[in-house]
Design an enzyme around this catalytic site. Structure first.
Site, PDB file in Angstrom:
ATOM      1  N   ASP A  33       0.608  19.288 -27.761  1.00  0.00           N
ATOM      2  CA  ASP A  33       1.500  20.075 -28.623  1.00  0.00           C
ATOM      3  C   ASP A  33       1.503  21.541 -28.204  1.00  0.00           C
ATOM      4  O   ASP A  33       0.514  22.047 -27.669  1.00  0.00           O
ATOM      5  CB  ASP A  33       1.039  19.923 -30.087  1.00  0.00           C
ATOM      6  CG  ASP A  33       2.127  20.313 -31.071  1.00  0.00           C
ATOM      7  OD1 ASP A  33       3.292  20.502 -30.659  1.00  0.00           O
ATOM      8  OD2 ASP A  33       1.802  20.434 -32.268  1.00  0.00           O
ATOM      9  N   HIS A  50       8.291  22.414 -21.826  1.00  0.00           N
ATOM     10  CA  HIS A  50       8.125  20.979 -21.565  1.00  0.00           C
ATOM     11  C   HIS A  50       7.917  20.719 -20.075  1.00  0.00           C
ATOM     12  O   HIS A  50       7.125  19.867 -19.678  1.00  0.00           O
ATOM     13  CB  HIS A  50       9.346  20.198 -22.060  1.00  0.00           C
ATOM     14  CG  HIS A  50       9.557  20.303 -23.543  1.00  0.00           C
ATOM     15  ND1 HIS A  50       8.525  20.217 -24.442  1.00  0.00           N
ATOM     16  CD2 HIS A  50      10.684  20.488 -24.283  1.00  0.00           C
ATOM     17  CE1 HIS A  50       9.011  20.353 -25.679  1.00  0.00           C
ATOM     18  NE2 HIS A  50      10.308  20.524 -25.603  1.00  0.00           N
ATOM     19  N   LEU A 144      -7.880   4.353 -13.688  1.00  0.00           N
ATOM     20  CA  LEU A 144      -7.501   4.899 -15.005  1.00  0.00           C
ATOM     21  C   LEU A 144      -6.207   4.266 -15.514  1.00  0.00           C
ATOM     22  O   LEU A 144      -5.244   4.121 -14.764  1.00  0.00           O
ATOM     23  CB  LEU A 144      -7.302   6.416 -14.872  1.00  0.00           C
ATOM     24  CG  LEU A 144      -6.819   7.118 -16.144  1.00  0.00           C
ATOM     25  CD1 LEU A 144      -7.994   7.507 -17.014  1.00  0.00           C
ATOM     26  CD2 LEU A 144      -6.001   8.345 -15.822  1.00  0.00           C
TER      27      LEU A 144
END
Ligand code: IPE
Ligand code: IPE
Ligand code: MG
Length: 253
Positions: A33, A50, A144
């Site tokens: 955020d 972003h 991962l």
């Protein structure tokens, strides 16, 4: 001549210290955020935040890998984010394609497997196509697991699970008496994944914003005021070290 030796030793020691993080959390979830505020502070449009945040994702995947985290779930777009102006929504939903275009080769090199949670079908075709390609391409990787929460909302996920479960009960696939926590979990998007051990939220907000309500029941929370585009290895490492100091009791003593 021998004076140079301590210099080399010091450098080596620092490098070793950097990778001895024992007992890492198996599953880390992050609410990324603060992109908009990061951009605003610089007089830039929100989308610049972003874009910057996308590159941070790549760096954090690398660091998570290095510290032996097995699952990294990143909240990229919530079911509530559709409320934003159309131009911003469009930009956000183009980012997965952009990310994969730039970084998929590196993800492959690092043996990363890509998956998503959330309502996939209603995403724009270009988003779905890019992600589907990446999922298939990385499906045999066993490093991962990079799990993007995309068009994800926890309440929707729980209702969807209940509806599917009721259909299965109607069709006598199992009886109500057999329903337990494990069986319920199998109906969630996160089916097959262990619950997050550590939840990180950046930007100073201390709320879940409809993220993984069921799965976070016993997760350790870690909040930072740092905005997502400023998140880096040092801060991530701090969260992992703090996590290791926590005593998880699960209701016991
Ligand atoms: C997080 O940054 C990215 C998404 C929610 C997709 P924000 O866009 O929420 O940034 P702030 O919270 O407005 O600063
Ligand atoms: C949560 O951030 C969603 C994502 C990070 C994708 P928001 O910025 O949408 O959350 P609120 O609106 O501040 O609760
Ligand atoms: Mg926000």
């Amino acid at each position: 001549m021998s004076m140079k030796l301590p210099f080399f030793r010091k450098k080596r020691a620092a490098a070793i210290e950097d990778i001895t993080l024992e007992n890492p959390p198996n599953h880390v979830a992050i609410i990324m955020d603060g992109n908009g505020r990061w951009a605003k502070k610089r007089g830039l449009p929100r989308i610049a935040g972003h874009k910057e945040g996308m590159d941070v994702v790549k760096n954090i995947v690398t660091v998570a890998n290095k510290y032996n985290v097995k699952i990294l779930t990143l909240y990229a777009f919530s079911t509530e984010n559709w409320k934003r102006p159309k131009a911003e929504v469009d930009f956000l939903l183009r980012l997965p394609k952009e990310f994969l275009h730039v970084y998929l080769p590196e993800m492959m090199e690092n043996n990363v497997r890509i998956e998503t949670i959330g309502e996939f079908d209603v995403l724009p075709n270009h988003t779905k196509a890019a992600i589907q390609y990446a999922k298939e391409k990385t499906s045999n990787n066993d490093g991962l697991l990079l799990n993007f929460a995309l068009n994800y909302g926890s309440r929707f996920e729980i209702l969807r699970a209940i509806k599917q479960m009721m259909t299965d009960i109607d069709e006598s696939k199992f009886s109500v008496d057999e329903l337990d926590e494990q069986l319920f979990s199998n109906y969630l998007y996160t089916n097959g994944l262990t619950d997050p051990d550590l939840l990180i939220r950046t930007s100073g907000e201390q709320r879940l914003s409809n993220f993984l309500l069921w799965q976070l029941a016993y997760t350790e929370f870690w909040f930072t005021d740092v905005l997502w585009p400023d998140f880096n290895e040092e801060i991530f490492r701090q969260s992992l070290l703090d996590y290791q100091q926590r005593k998880r009791r699960y209701g016991g003593i």
